[in-house]
Each structure stands twice: as C-alpha cells, then as structure tokens.
Scaffold this motif. Structure first.
Motif, PDB file in Angstrom:
ATOM      1  N   GLU A  89       0.816  -1.213   0.000  1.00 60.24           N
ATOM      2  CA  GLU A  89       0.000   0.000   0.000  1.00 60.24           C
ATOM      3  C   GLU A  89       0.857   1.274   0.000  1.00 60.24           C
ATOM      4  N   GLU A  90       1.914   1.276   0.793  1.00 61.66           N
ATOM      5  CA  GLU A  90       2.789   2.451   0.849  1.00 61.66           C
ATOM      6  C   GLU A  90       3.497   2.657  -0.490  1.00 61.66           C
ATOM      7  N   GLY A  91       3.954   1.583  -1.095  1.00 58.46           N
ATOM      8  CA  GLY A  91       4.597   1.668  -2.400  1.00 58.46           C
ATOM      9  C   GLY A  91       3.644   2.195  -3.463  1.00 58.46           C
ATOM     10  N   GLN A  92       2.385   1.754  -3.393  1.00 61.46           N
ATOM     11  CA  GLN A  92       1.377   2.237  -4.333  1.00 61.46           C
ATOM     12  C   GLN A  92       1.161   3.741  -4.176  1.00 61.46           C
ATOM     13  N   ARG A  93       1.020   4.181  -2.911  1.00 65.35           N
ATOM     14  CA  ARG A  93       0.821   5.613  -2.653  1.00 65.35           C
ATOM     15  C   ARG A  93       2.022   6.427  -3.151  1.00 65.35           C
ATOM     16  N   ASN A  94       3.213   5.945  -2.855  1.00 68.90           N
ATOM     17  CA  ASN A  94       4.423   6.667  -3.276  1.00 68.90           C
ATOM     18  C   ASN A  94       4.527   6.756  -4.800  1.00 68.90           C
ATOM     19  N   LEU A  95       4.235   5.666  -5.489  1.00 69.26           N
ATOM     20  CA  LEU A  95       4.295   5.668  -6.949  1.00 69.26           C
ATOM     21  C   LEU A  95       3.249   6.619  -7.525  1.00 69.26           C
ATOM     22  N   ALA A  96       2.030   6.537  -7.024  1.00 68.35           N
ATOM     23  CA  ALA A  96       0.966   7.417  -7.521  1.00 68.35           C
ATOM     24  C   ALA A  96       1.318   8.885  -7.290  1.00 68.35           C
ATOM     25  N   TYR A  97       1.834   9.188  -6.106  1.00 64.74           N
ATOM     26  CA  TYR A  97       2.223  10.566  -5.786  1.00 64.74           C
ATOM     27  C   TYR A  97       3.360  11.026  -6.700  1.00 64.74           C
ATOM     28  N   LEU A  98       4.326  10.159  -6.930  1.00 61.69           N
ATOM     29  CA  LEU A  98       5.473  10.504  -7.767  1.00 61.69           C
ATOM     30  C   LEU A  98       5.060  10.804  -9.205  1.00 61.69           C
ATOM     31  N   ILE A  99       4.245   9.930  -9.784  1.00 60.51           N
ATOM     32  CA  ILE A  99       3.896  10.147 -11.188  1.00 60.51           C
ATOM     33  C   ILE A  99       2.837  11.231 -11.363  1.00 60.51           C
ATOM     34  N   ALA A 100       2.052  11.501 -10.316  1.00 58.17           N
ATOM     35  CA  ALA A 100       1.020  12.532 -10.419  1.00 58.17           C
ATOM     36  C   ALA A 100       1.553  13.898 -10.023  1.00 58.17           C
ATOM     37  N   GLY A 101       2.560  13.918  -9.199  1.00 57.42           N
ATOM     38  CA  GLY A 101       3.177  15.178  -8.836  1.00 57.42           C
ATOM     39  C   GLY A 101       2.466  15.974  -7.770  1.00 57.42           C
ATOM     40  N   GLY A 102       1.485  15.411  -7.136  1.00 58.40           N
ATOM     41  CA  GLY A 102       0.794  16.147  -6.077  1.00 58.40           C
ATOM     42  C   GLY A 102      -0.265  15.312  -5.413  1.00 58.40           C
ATOM     43  N   LYS A 103      -0.697  15.771  -4.263  1.00 60.10           N
ATOM     44  CA  LYS A 103      -1.651  15.021  -3.444  1.00 60.10           C
ATOM     45  C   LYS A 103      -2.992  14.825  -4.150  1.00 60.10           C
ATOM     46  N   TYR A 104      -3.529  15.902  -4.739  1.00 60.28           N
ATOM     47  CA  TYR A 104      -4.847  15.809  -5.366  1.00 60.28           C
ATOM     48  C   TYR A 104      -4.811  14.901  -6.586  1.00 60.28           C
ATOM     49  N   GLN A 105      -3.821  15.087  -7.442  1.00 62.90           N
ATOM     50  CA  GLN A 105      -3.712  14.270  -8.652  1.00 62.90           C
ATOM     51  C   GLN A 105      -3.348  12.827  -8.322  1.00 62.90           C
ATOM     52  N   ALA A 106      -2.703  12.619  -7.164  1.00 59.84           N
ATOM     53  CA  ALA A 106      -2.288  11.264  -6.771  1.00 59.84           C
ATOM     54  C   ALA A 106      -3.491  10.344  -6.606  1.00 59.84           C
ATOM     55  N   ASN A 107      -4.603  10.859  -6.104  1.00 58.07           N
ATOM     56  CA  ASN A 107      -5.808  10.035  -5.959  1.00 58.07           C
ATOM     57  C   ASN A 107      -6.314   9.558  -7.318  1.00 58.07           C
TER      58      ASN A 107
END
Length: 183
Positions: A89-107
């Motif tokens: 789960e943490e790896g998923q969150r980190n990857l999503a945040y990294l490729i989205a570039g921000g908290k809102y886009q990470a979702n």
C-alpha cells in the motif's frame, strides 16, 4: 490533447484512458486532463524515469532510425498497472504521488493504476479498437450527440465535451452490444 501526444497515445488509447479514469472516479474532463498532463510531465523527470526503471519499465525506446522516442503510453500505463498490483500500500501511494506530482492528482493516478475492473485493457481491446465496427459506431454516435471530436492531419485530436456525457454515451452503446450478444 498535449498530454496524450506527450505520452505517444493515439485517439483510441486516449479515449480508453479518459473513460477508465472517468468511470473510476467521476472526475470532470478538465480534472482528468490535468491528471494526464501531470502524469506525462512527471514520468519524464529524473525521479519518474528512475521509478519506472526500478519497476523494469522503460519510457523511451529507439525507433527504426535509431532516434530515441517515447514508448506507447498505453503500453506504459498497462505495465505500470501490472507493477502496481505487486506493490504494498505504501509503495502504491508513493508511486501514484510521484507520477502525479501532487496530493490531489495522486488520488486520480491511484484510481488509474489500480483500475480494479480492468477497464483500461477492456476499453482498448474491445471498445476502442479503431478497426472495429463498435469504435466507428461510438464515434458516429458521439458526433450525432453533438459532441465535437476533431482530428488534424497527424491523427491528433481534441475532445470538447462533458466527459460524463461521453462516458454515459459509451456505456449505452456497450450495454446495447452486450445485450444483443446475450440475446
């Protein structure tokens, strides 16, 4: 638009990505566009390329002339989706945040990468194959539904419509197809 061009995605691949994210999140078209713009930008940063390489995913390849070009974005997204399933789960969150570039886009990126129902692959292979009659029917229906789909001479497109309306229209066509297939 520009995000899909940067990701080397054609119109059917872009429509599949838009429909996937729209059905998973209910986001508006402008938000989906911003999400893909963020993804296109962040994948091509040093950190983004390093993250992809750690997952054995390459953003670039060499064409027949030896020129370095961006790989097909739909393929990159599918590879990311497959790798995403193997992360905690943490790896998923980190990857999503990294490729989205921000908290809102990470979702939104999480929803695209998680793609619980496998919609992206389904949309690509079943509903948005440019050679299929169903794809032609969808485009025809969208045009008749007063949704403007514009193409230029290089196959680049822009959609000017309410993304919810596009998604509803697509699902109406898909439901009709499935209903006739089971009749």
């Amino acid at each position: 638009g520009s995000a899909f061009r940067a990701l080397n995605m054609n119109v059917s691949e872009a429509m599949a990505a838009i429909a996937t994210l729209s059905t998973a999140t209910g986001l508006t078209g402008s938000t989906i566009g911003m999400t893909f713009k963020s993804i296109a930008t962040n994948l091509d940063t040093k950190k983004g390329r390093q993250a992809l390489e750690a997952l054995n995913i390459k953003l670039y390849e060499f064409d027949d002339t030896g020129k370095k070009v961006v790989r097909n974005g739909a393929q990159v997204i599918m590879e990311l989706q497959d790798a995403f399933k193997n992360l905690n789960e943490e790896g998923q969150r980190n990857l999503a945040y990294l490729i989205a570039g921000g908290k809102y886009q990470a979702n939104a990126a999480m929803a695209l990468l998680r793609d619980t129902g496998g919609n992206f692959k389904k949309f690509l292979t079943e509903f948005f194959d440019i050679k299929s009659n169903l794809f032609r029917r969808i485009i025809t229906f969208l045009v008749f539904a007063e949704i403007a789909v514009f193409y230029n001479d290089k196959g680049v497109f822009s959609l000017r419509a309410n993304i919810k309306r596009i998604t509803i229209t697509i699902f109406k066509i898909v439901c009709r197809r499935k209903k006739t297939a089971f009749s």
